[in-house]
Scaffold this motif. Structure first.
Motif, PDB file in Angstrom:
ATOM      1  N   UNK A  18       0.837  -1.195   0.000  1.00 19.07           N
ATOM      2  CA  UNK A  18       0.000   0.000   0.000  1.00 19.07           C
ATOM      3  C   UNK A  18       0.877   1.252   0.000  1.00 19.07           C
ATOM      4  N   UNK A  19       0.441   2.245  -0.734  1.00 16.61           N
ATOM      5  CA  UNK A  19       1.183   3.496  -0.810  1.00 16.61           C
ATOM      6  C   UNK A  19       0.697   4.458   0.276  1.00 16.61           C
ATOM      7  N   UNK A  20       1.610   5.308   0.750  1.00 14.57           N
ATOM      8  CA  UNK A  20       1.248   6.351   1.717  1.00 14.57           C
ATOM      9  C   UNK A  20       1.578   7.707   1.117  1.00 14.57           C
ATOM     10  N   UNK A  21       0.605   8.610   1.173  1.00 13.15           N
ATOM     11  CA  UNK A  21       0.833   9.964   0.667  1.00 13.15           C
ATOM     12  C   UNK A  21      -0.211  10.899   1.255  1.00 13.15           C
ATOM     13  N   UNK A  22       0.144  12.172   1.368  1.00 13.39           N
ATOM     14  CA  UNK A  22      -0.782  13.162   1.929  1.00 13.39           C
ATOM     15  C   UNK A  22      -1.818  13.556   0.886  1.00 13.39           C
ATOM     16  N   UNK A  23      -3.064  13.710   1.334  1.00 14.08           N
ATOM     17  CA  UNK A  23      -4.140  14.154   0.447  1.00 14.08           C
ATOM     18  C   UNK A  23      -4.019  15.658   0.251  1.00 14.08           C
ATOM     19  N   UNK A  24      -3.850  16.078  -1.003  1.00 12.43           N
ATOM     20  CA  UNK A  24      -3.660  17.498  -1.306  1.00 12.43           C
ATOM     21  C   UNK A  24      -4.940  18.179  -1.776  1.00 12.43           C
ATOM     22  N   UNK A  25      -5.853  17.410  -2.383  1.00 15.38           N
ATOM     23  CA  UNK A  25      -7.037  18.053  -2.981  1.00 15.38           C
ATOM     24  C   UNK A  25      -8.138  17.025  -3.175  1.00 15.38           C
ATOM     25  N   UNK A  26      -9.387  17.461  -3.048  1.00 10.11           N
ATOM     26  CA  UNK A  26     -10.551  16.651  -3.399  1.00 10.11           C
ATOM     27  C   UNK A  26     -11.287  17.378  -4.511  1.00 10.11           C
ATOM     28  N   UNK A  27     -11.570  16.669  -5.593  1.00  8.07           N
ATOM     29  CA  UNK A  27     -12.239  17.319  -6.729  1.00  8.07           C
ATOM     30  C   UNK A  27     -13.301  16.407  -7.319  1.00  8.07           C
ATOM     31  N   UNK A  28     -14.184  17.018  -8.117  1.00  7.63           N
ATOM     32  CA  UNK A  28     -15.269  16.292  -8.778  1.00  7.63           C
ATOM     33  C   UNK A  28     -14.988  16.299 -10.272  1.00  7.63           C
ATOM     34  N   UNK A  29     -14.685  15.128 -10.833  1.00 10.56           N
ATOM     35  CA  UNK A  29     -14.384  14.988 -12.252  1.00 10.56           C
ATOM     36  C   UNK A  29     -15.453  14.126 -12.910  1.00 10.56           C
ATOM     37  N   UNK A  30     -16.246  14.751 -13.800  1.00  7.18           N
ATOM     38  CA  UNK A  30     -17.300  14.034 -14.527  1.00  7.18           C
ATOM     39  C   UNK A  30     -18.216  13.267 -13.581  1.00  7.18           C
ATOM     40  N   UNK A  31     -18.592  13.923 -12.474  1.00  4.94           N
ATOM     41  CA  UNK A  31     -19.513  13.307 -11.531  1.00  4.94           C
ATOM     42  C   UNK A  31     -18.875  12.314 -10.586  1.00  4.94           C
ATOM     43  N   UNK A  32     -17.551  12.136 -10.642  1.00  7.03           N
ATOM     44  CA  UNK A  32     -16.858  11.191  -9.766  1.00  7.03           C
ATOM     45  C   UNK A  32     -15.896  11.945  -8.860  1.00  7.03           C
ATOM     46  N   UNK A  33     -15.914  11.605  -7.573  1.00  9.54           N
ATOM     47  CA  UNK A  33     -15.011  12.235  -6.617  1.00  9.54           C
ATOM     48  C   UNK A  33     -13.619  11.628  -6.775  1.00  9.54           C
ATOM     49  N   UNK A  34     -12.599  12.491  -6.909  1.00  9.10           N
ATOM     50  CA  UNK A  34     -11.212  12.049  -7.010  1.00  9.10           C
ATOM     51  C   UNK A  34     -10.385  12.767  -5.953  1.00  9.10           C
ATOM     52  N   UNK A  35      -9.439  12.049  -5.366  1.00 11.04           N
ATOM     53  CA  UNK A  35      -8.526  12.619  -4.390  1.00 11.04           C
ATOM     54  C   UNK A  35      -7.153  12.737  -5.033  1.00 11.04           C
ATOM     55  N   UNK A  36      -6.584  13.928  -5.003  1.00 11.85           N
ATOM     56  CA  UNK A  36      -5.260  14.169  -5.568  1.00 11.85           C
ATOM     57  C   UNK A  36      -4.244  14.139  -4.436  1.00 11.85           C
ATOM     58  N   UNK A  37      -3.225  13.290  -4.579  1.00 15.22           N
ATOM     59  CA  UNK A  37      -2.206  13.128  -3.554  1.00 15.22           C
ATOM     60  C   UNK A  37      -1.030  14.061  -3.808  1.00 15.22           C
ATOM     61  N   UNK A  38      -0.144  14.137  -2.826  1.00 17.49           N
ATOM     62  CA  UNK A  38       1.013  15.022  -2.938  1.00 17.49           C
ATOM     63  C   UNK A  38       1.899  14.691  -4.135  1.00 17.49           C
ATOM     64  N   UNK A  39       1.953  13.406  -4.494  1.00 17.42           N
ATOM     65  CA  UNK A  39       2.799  13.018  -5.624  1.00 17.42           C
ATOM     66  C   UNK A  39       2.117  13.234  -6.978  1.00 17.42           C
ATOM     67  N   UNK A  40       0.926  13.838  -6.963  1.00 19.70           N
ATOM     68  CA  UNK A  40       0.207  14.099  -8.198  1.00 19.70           C
ATOM     69  C   UNK A  40      -0.716  12.990  -8.635  1.00 19.70           C
ATOM     70  N   UNK A  41      -0.673  11.864  -7.957  1.00 22.45           N
ATOM     71  CA  UNK A  41      -1.520  10.731  -8.315  1.00 22.45           C
ATOM     72  C   UNK A  41      -2.956  10.983  -7.886  1.00 22.45           C
TER      73      UNK A  41
END
Length: 229
Positions: free
Chosen positions: A191-214
């Motif tokens: 499992x990967x560990x990374x800080x959550x940098x952003x929460x966004x809504x893309x085409x009706x789906x919630x996505x979490x953007x991590x510090x590494x850009x993933x």
């Protein structure tokens, strides 16, 4: 000779229906029919005016046309309503995720390597005497294998191949094999560990953007904790 009286003149030939009125409405005007009931009524009136008087259309056929149009119109409205409700539910659901921003997330997903070491969490069977890290690229080929201490915990993965050279940037799947006397007794996903940098809504789906850009989905997050001081 005088013309006969008492006999009605022959009826005039019915006027042909213009192709732009009928054919165009059946091919390119389907969306207009679905959203404009007046257009359908005008077409129905034109059909009545131009039908063959010697072979008129059965009134039952008109009833079927009207019922079919009403059914299609209601279905279109239902689909639009469901689409709107889905967007509203996704927006409401995203309201819980801003609280995740700034926390360190443990994510069950492929690791996106961008050139910097990645912190991961490894799990090793408690009875194992040795362990091995196996790295697979996006094409499913094993690109690296390396020995690990036989203990669970955090690991800073530097993304190097068998010769110690840096792997190219990309997506990798990591797994740990637990071994006893050289025999594999268990396999665990890393499992990967990374800080959550952003929460966004893309085409009706919630996505979490991590510090590494993933970008990951909330379902891929299996743990949250305050970031280390």
């Amino acid at each position: 000779m005088e013309p006969l009286t008492g006999i009605a003149p022959a009826p005039a030939a019915p006027a042909p229906v213009a192709p732009s009125t009928a054919d165009g409405a059946e091919t390119g005007g389907n969306s207009a029919l679905s959203s404009d009931f007046e257009t359908f009524l005008r077409m129905l009136t034109t059909q009545l005016q131009n039908q063959d008087p010697l072979n008129p259309v059965d009134s039952a056929d008109f009833a079927v046309q009207l019922a079919t149009f009403s059914s299609v119109e209601q279905q279109v409205q239902t689909n639009e309503l469901l689409t709107g409700l889905g967007s509203q539910m996704a927006t409401l659901g995203m309201a819980q995720f801003p609280g995740w921003i700034g926390l360190e997330a443990e994510v069950r997903a492929a690791v996106q390597f961008t050139g910097d070491p990645v912190e991961v969490e490894v799990a090793v069977d408690p009875n194992a005497d040795t362990a091995e890290l196996v790295v697979t690229n996006a094409q499913g080929a094993v690109v690296a294998r390396s020995a690990l201490p036989a203990e669970s915990g955090p690991l800073l993965w530097e993304a190097r191949d068998q010769q110690g050279q840096p792997l190219p940037e990309g997506s990798y799947t990591l797994s740990v094999l637990s071994l006893i006397a050289g025999e594999t007794v268990a396999s665990h996903d890393v499992h990967m560990r990374s800080r959550v940098a952003e929460a966004r809504l893309d085409d009706g789906e919630v996505r979490l953007v991590l510090d590494n850009g993933q970008s990951v989905t909330p379902d891929e997050v299996i743990g949250l904790r305050p970031p280390p001081v």
